[in-house]
Every structure is written in structure tokens, then in C-alpha cells.
Write a protein that holds these residues in place. Structure first.
Motif, PDB file in Angstrom:
ATOM      1  N   ARG A  20       0.819  -1.211   0.000  1.00  0.00           N
ATOM      2  CA  ARG A  20       0.000   0.000   0.000  1.00  0.00           C
ATOM      3  C   ARG A  20       0.855   1.265   0.000  1.00  0.00           C
ATOM      4  O   ARG A  20       0.576   2.208  -0.743  1.00  0.00           O
ATOM      5  CB  ARG A  20      -0.973  -0.010   1.187  1.00  0.00           C
ATOM      6  CG  ARG A  20      -2.258  -0.759   0.830  1.00  0.00           C
ATOM      7  CD  ARG A  20      -3.364  -0.454   1.786  1.00  0.00           C
ATOM      8  NE  ARG A  20      -4.638  -0.865   1.212  1.00  0.00           N
ATOM      9  CZ  ARG A  20      -5.759  -0.976   1.919  1.00  0.00           C
ATOM     10  NH1 ARG A  20      -5.752  -0.728   3.224  1.00  0.00           N
ATOM     11  NH2 ARG A  20      -6.869  -1.321   1.323  1.00  0.00           N
ATOM     12  N   LEU A 225      -1.997   2.194   7.123  1.00  0.00           N
ATOM     13  CA  LEU A 225      -2.519   2.093   5.758  1.00  0.00           C
ATOM     14  C   LEU A 225      -3.016   0.684   5.479  1.00  0.00           C
ATOM     15  O   LEU A 225      -4.062   0.499   4.845  1.00  0.00           O
ATOM     16  CB  LEU A 225      -1.433   2.451   4.742  1.00  0.00           C
ATOM     17  CG  LEU A 225      -1.000   3.905   4.640  1.00  0.00           C
ATOM     18  CD1 LEU A 225       0.005   4.066   3.503  1.00  0.00           C
ATOM     19  CD2 LEU A 225      -2.185   4.845   4.431  1.00  0.00           C
ATOM     20  N   LEU A 228      -6.572   0.022   6.651  1.00  0.00           N
ATOM     21  CA  LEU A 228      -7.690   0.748   6.053  1.00  0.00           C
ATOM     22  C   LEU A 228      -8.476  -0.144   5.100  1.00  0.00           C
ATOM     23  O   LEU A 228      -7.913  -1.024   4.437  1.00  0.00           O
ATOM     24  CB  LEU A 228      -7.184   1.969   5.282  1.00  0.00           C
ATOM     25  CG  LEU A 228      -6.486   3.081   6.074  1.00  0.00           C
ATOM     26  CD1 LEU A 228      -6.005   4.174   5.122  1.00  0.00           C
ATOM     27  CD2 LEU A 228      -7.393   3.660   7.144  1.00  0.00           C
ATOM     28  N   SER A 229      -9.771   0.117   5.009  1.00  0.00           N
ATOM     29  CA  SER A 229     -10.564  -0.519   3.962  1.00  0.00           C
ATOM     30  C   SER A 229     -10.154   0.086   2.620  1.00  0.00           C
ATOM     31  O   SER A 229      -9.498   1.129   2.567  1.00  0.00           O
ATOM     32  CB  SER A 229     -12.054  -0.284   4.201  1.00  0.00           C
ATOM     33  OG  SER A 229     -12.363   1.104   4.033  1.00  0.00           O
ATOM     34  N   GLU A 230     -10.539  -0.547   1.521  1.00  0.00           N
ATOM     35  CA  GLU A 230     -10.215   0.002   0.202  1.00  0.00           C
ATOM     36  C   GLU A 230     -10.824   1.393   0.033  1.00  0.00           C
ATOM     37  O   GLU A 230     -10.209   2.280  -0.571  1.00  0.00           O
ATOM     38  CB  GLU A 230     -10.695  -0.935  -0.905  1.00  0.00           C
ATOM     39  CG  GLU A 230      -9.795  -2.124  -1.152  1.00  0.00           C
ATOM     40  CD  GLU A 230      -8.398  -1.720  -1.609  1.00  0.00           C
ATOM     41  OE1 GLU A 230      -8.271  -0.728  -2.355  1.00  0.00           O
ATOM     42  OE2 GLU A 230      -7.429  -2.394  -1.209  1.00  0.00           O
ATOM     43  N   GLU A 231     -12.013   1.576   0.549  1.00  0.00           N
ATOM     44  CA  GLU A 231     -12.673   2.883   0.453  1.00  0.00           C
ATOM     45  C   GLU A 231     -11.890   3.947   1.231  1.00  0.00           C
ATOM     46  O   GLU A 231     -11.684   5.066   0.763  1.00  0.00           O
ATOM     47  CB  GLU A 231     -14.108   2.774   0.991  1.00  0.00           C
ATOM     48  CG  GLU A 231     -14.947   4.015   0.762  1.00  0.00           C
ATOM     49  CD  GLU A 231     -16.372   3.817   1.226  1.00  0.00           C
ATOM     50  OE1 GLU A 231     -17.274   4.365   0.575  1.00  0.00           O
ATOM     51  OE2 GLU A 231     -16.585   3.110   2.239  1.00  0.00           O
ATOM     52  N   GLU A 232     -11.437   3.581   2.434  1.00  0.00           N
ATOM     53  CA  GLU A 232     -10.649   4.514   3.239  1.00  0.00           C
ATOM     54  C   GLU A 232      -9.289   4.785   2.589  1.00  0.00           C
ATOM     55  O   GLU A 232      -8.815   5.928   2.588  1.00  0.00           O
ATOM     56  CB  GLU A 232     -10.449   3.945   4.647  1.00  0.00           C
ATOM     57  CG  GLU A 232     -11.714   3.921   5.475  1.00  0.00           C
ATOM     58  CD  GLU A 232     -11.555   3.131   6.759  1.00  0.00           C
ATOM     59  OE1 GLU A 232     -12.229   3.463   7.750  1.00  0.00           O
ATOM     60  OE2 GLU A 232     -10.753   2.147   6.769  1.00  0.00           O
ATOM     61  N   PHE A 233      -8.685   3.748   2.020  1.00  0.00           N
ATOM     62  CA  PHE A 233      -7.395   3.929   1.362  1.00  0.00           C
ATOM     63  C   PHE A 233      -7.522   4.841   0.145  1.00  0.00           C
ATOM     64  O   PHE A 233      -6.644   5.672  -0.124  1.00  0.00           O
ATOM     65  CB  PHE A 233      -6.818   2.575   0.950  1.00  0.00           C
ATOM     66  CG  PHE A 233      -5.488   2.669   0.268  1.00  0.00           C
ATOM     67  CD1 PHE A 233      -4.374   3.174   0.933  1.00  0.00           C
ATOM     68  CD2 PHE A 233      -5.347   2.256  -1.051  1.00  0.00           C
ATOM     69  CE1 PHE A 233      -3.141   3.269   0.300  1.00  0.00           C
ATOM     70  CE2 PHE A 233      -4.111   2.345  -1.687  1.00  0.00           C
ATOM     71  CZ  PHE A 233      -3.013   2.856  -1.014  1.00  0.00           C
ATOM     72  N   GLU A 234      -8.624   4.724  -0.560  1.00  0.00           N
ATOM     73  CA  GLU A 234      -8.868   5.611  -1.695  1.00  0.00           C
ATOM     74  C   GLU A 234      -8.909   7.071  -1.246  1.00  0.00           C
ATOM     75  O   GLU A 234      -8.377   7.960  -1.923  1.00  0.00           O
ATOM     76  CB  GLU A 234     -10.176   5.239  -2.398  1.00  0.00           C
ATOM     77  CG  GLU A 234     -10.463   6.092  -3.629  1.00  0.00           C
ATOM     78  CD  GLU A 234     -11.756   5.705  -4.318  1.00  0.00           C
ATOM     79  OE1 GLU A 234     -12.137   6.387  -5.281  1.00  0.00           O
ATOM     80  OE2 GLU A 234     -12.387   4.710  -3.888  1.00  0.00           O
ATOM     81  N   GLN A 235      -9.511   7.324  -0.090  1.00  0.00           N
ATOM     82  CA  GLN A 235      -9.547   8.693   0.434  1.00  0.00           C
ATOM     83  C   GLN A 235      -8.174   9.161   0.879  1.00  0.00           C
ATOM     84  O   GLN A 235      -7.837  10.346   0.751  1.00  0.00           O
ATOM     85  CB  GLN A 235     -10.558   8.799   1.576  1.00  0.00           C
ATOM     86  CG  GLN A 235     -12.003   8.660   1.139  1.00  0.00           C
ATOM     87  CD  GLN A 235     -12.346   9.615   0.004  1.00  0.00           C
ATOM     88  OE1 GLN A 235     -11.998  10.795   0.032  1.00  0.00           O
ATOM     89  NE2 GLN A 235     -13.044   9.094  -1.006  1.00  0.00           N
ATOM     90  N   PHE A 236      -7.351   8.239   1.412  1.00  0.00           N
ATOM     91  CA  PHE A 236      -5.979   8.624   1.736  1.00  0.00           C
ATOM     92  C   PHE A 236      -5.240   9.034   0.469  1.00  0.00           C
ATOM     93  O   PHE A 236      -4.507  10.039   0.470  1.00  0.00           O
ATOM     94  CB  PHE A 236      -5.227   7.476   2.419  1.00  0.00           C
ATOM     95  CG  PHE A 236      -3.787   7.820   2.689  1.00  0.00           C
ATOM     96  CD1 PHE A 236      -3.428   8.545   3.819  1.00  0.00           C
ATOM     97  CD2 PHE A 236      -2.791   7.464   1.781  1.00  0.00           C
ATOM     98  CE1 PHE A 236      -2.102   8.895   4.054  1.00  0.00           C
ATOM     99  CE2 PHE A 236      -1.465   7.811   2.013  1.00  0.00           C
ATOM    100  CZ  PHE A 236      -1.118   8.531   3.153  1.00  0.00           C
ATOM    101  N   TYR A 239      -6.294  12.468  -0.448  1.00  0.00           N
ATOM    102  CA  TYR A 239      -5.628  13.440   0.423  1.00  0.00           C
ATOM    103  C   TYR A 239      -4.187  13.660  -0.020  1.00  0.00           C
ATOM    104  O   TYR A 239      -3.721  14.800  -0.153  1.00  0.00           O
ATOM    105  CB  TYR A 239      -5.663  12.951   1.876  1.00  0.00           C
ATOM    106  CG  TYR A 239      -4.646  13.655   2.750  1.00  0.00           C
ATOM    107  CD1 TYR A 239      -4.866  14.966   3.188  1.00  0.00           C
ATOM    108  CD2 TYR A 239      -3.448  13.031   3.099  1.00  0.00           C
ATOM    109  CE1 TYR A 239      -3.915  15.622   3.960  1.00  0.00           C
ATOM    110  CE2 TYR A 239      -2.495  13.670   3.870  1.00  0.00           C
ATOM    111  CZ  TYR A 239      -2.744  14.966   4.297  1.00  0.00           C
ATOM    112  OH  TYR A 239      -1.800  15.623   5.048  1.00  0.00           O
TER     113      TYR A 239
END
Length: 263
Positions: A20, A225, A228-236, A239
Motif C-alpha cells: 500500500r 494504511l 484501512l478498507s479500500e474505500e478509506e485507502f482511496e480517500q488517503f 488526500y
């Protein structure tokens, strides 16, 4: 074999970029490569845009770019990496060579030149300057050079303090009084500060278009990292891409990519 060859015979760069934190670096770098390609292509078809990947490793960047239709050439010093690159097939024209000596290529040949590995391993300022000079020579006027570096503060924070080697590092001359890494800090890697990069650019007479923190805080946050879920990682990722050009984040990233224009 050289120490560098022995290292890369064991180290799996592709696996690192699949993690990741590695995906953050890879996706960010590739995004900016494409920005540079858009800037220099002037509406030409991909097949007429020429890219040189110096220190191409196993082809993680150059192979996808060739698959997208760009004209791609690659230079790699380590035979093991070069062999893996060639095993992937495709249209990349790959050769063994040294970033400091690119006699194979004529002046003003490439629209975009990538130095995404050599500056990690070239220790002296003169060697780094030689690599930049060769990249500049073979790049067309108006073209772009992307040079990646490992940042000093990341090495100090992680190795010296997080992994508790600070007293050893000080005692063995790995750090200067201002905590800048010396050549003794690592036998293979060179760690720099923004002031070092700026000095190289000034000596090479290259103009910075922008500089990016290729991985930002990702390397400090590996376990977080991974959780994180895939959705949360996408937001990272969102950012990171929104902030990776902010200068206050630059010095502490693990990797930066300096994007230079040849005028």
C-alpha cells in the motif's frame, strides 16, 4: 558482482511497489509522468513521444508506458533487473548501462527522461551531477526530467530514532552535527535534503517546474494504511494527491520526485 548487483539480486522492487505505501509512491509518480507527457506531446500521437528510463529496474514504469504506445528506451546497470525487464516482452528497447555515461544516445533525443533510481545510489555530488548532466544532454529542449531522491529526514527519523540506532549512528560518523547523513550512513543509499537538490539543479543549470513528495507520510504509516478498507485507502490517496506538492511536507517524505524543465 558489485554490492549494488548483489542487493538487487535479492531485493524485490516490484513487490515493494505493490504494497500500500508502495502504491502511493507508484501511482503518484506515474500521475506526474503523464502530466509531463501531456505537456511535451503537443498533440502528437504517443508513438512519436520518446521516453528514456534511466535506472529502469525491472521495468515497473517503462513497460506500462510502452504498453500505452509511447516510444520507450531503458537503461539499467544490474543484469538481474535487466533480465526481468526483458522477460516482460513488449516494445521497450532496454540496454545495460550507467546513468553517468549514456554514449549510446545522441543529444536532444527524448521528450521525457526518468531518473527514478540512480540518484538513490550515486553517493557523491559529482556523480549525481554527472547523471543529471547526461539526462539533460539527451533530453530535448523544452523536455522534462524527473529525478527521484531519498530524503534525509526520513532516514534519520526511522533508522536513527524509531529503530533506535541513534547512538551507533553518531558514534560511527553516519551523521553530521546537523543530522545530515554522511556517506557512511548506508553503503548503498544516498540521503539528501532539499538544499542538496537545489544545489545540484543550480550546478546543472536545470529549472524546476515542481517537486513532489512521491509518498508523503505513507512510509511512516505502513501498518495504519494496511488496516484501512479500500474505500478509506482511496480517500488517503485523494488526500495525498491534494497535498503532495506542498513544500512543508517535502523534506520529511521518504521519496521526492524533482520535475525539471530543459530550457
Amino acid at each position: 558482482m558489485t554490492e549494488l548487483e548483489l542487493y538487487y539480486n535479492k531485493f524485490n522492487e516490484e513487490k515493494r511497489l505493490d504494497s500500500r505505501h508502495g502504491r502511493v509512491e507508484y501511482m503518484t509518480t506515474m500521475r506526474y509522468i503523464h502530466k509531463c507527457l501531456d505537456a511535451v506531446s503537443a498533440g502528437r500521437p504517443h508513438s512519436e513521444v520518446r521516453i528514456l528510463d534511466i535506472g529502469a529496474g525491472t521495468g515497473r514504469y517503462c513497460v506500462p508506458l510502452a504498453e500505452q504506445g509511447f516510444g520507450v528506451w531503458a537503461v539499467e546497470p544490474v543484469k538481474h533487473n535487466l533480465g526481468r525487464l526483458k522477460q516482460k516482452g513488449g516494445s521497450v528497447q532496454a540496454f545495460q548501462g550507467d546513468a553517468r555515461r549514456l554514449k549510446r544516445f545522441a543529444d536532444e533525443t527524448f521528450d521525457v527522461t526518468l531518473l527514478l533510481g540512480p540518484m538513490y545510489h550515486l553517493k557523491s555530488e559529482e556523480d549525481k551531477l554527472a547523471a543529471l548532466g547526461e539526462a539533460k544532454r539527451v533530453t530535448k529542449t523544452g523536455g522534462r526530467i524527473l529525478a527521484a531522491y531519498i530524503m534525509n529526514e526520513f532516514a534519520v527519523i526511522t533508522y536513527a530514532f524509531k529503530e533506535r540506532h541513534i547512538m551507533e549512528a553518531l558514534g560511527q560518523g553516519m551523521l553530521e552535527r546537523d543530522f545530515h547523513c554522511t556517506e557512511r550512513a548506508n553503503p548503498l543509499y544516498s540521503m539528501v535534503r532539499l538544499s542538496d537538490i537545489d544545489r545540484l539543479n543550480e550546478r546543472a543549470q536545470l529549472e524546476r517546474e515542481r517537486i513532489i513528495a512521491a509518498d508523503g507520510p505513507a512510509n511512516y504509516m505502513r501498518p495504519f494504511l494496511n488496516a484501512l478498507s479500500e474505500e478509506e485507502f482511496e480517500q488517503f490517496l485523494n488526500y495525498h494527491l491534494a497535498t503532495c506538492e506542498r513544500m512543508e511536507l517535502m523534506g520529511a517524505a521518504a521519496h521526492t520526485v524533482d520535475i525539471l524543465k530543459k530550457n
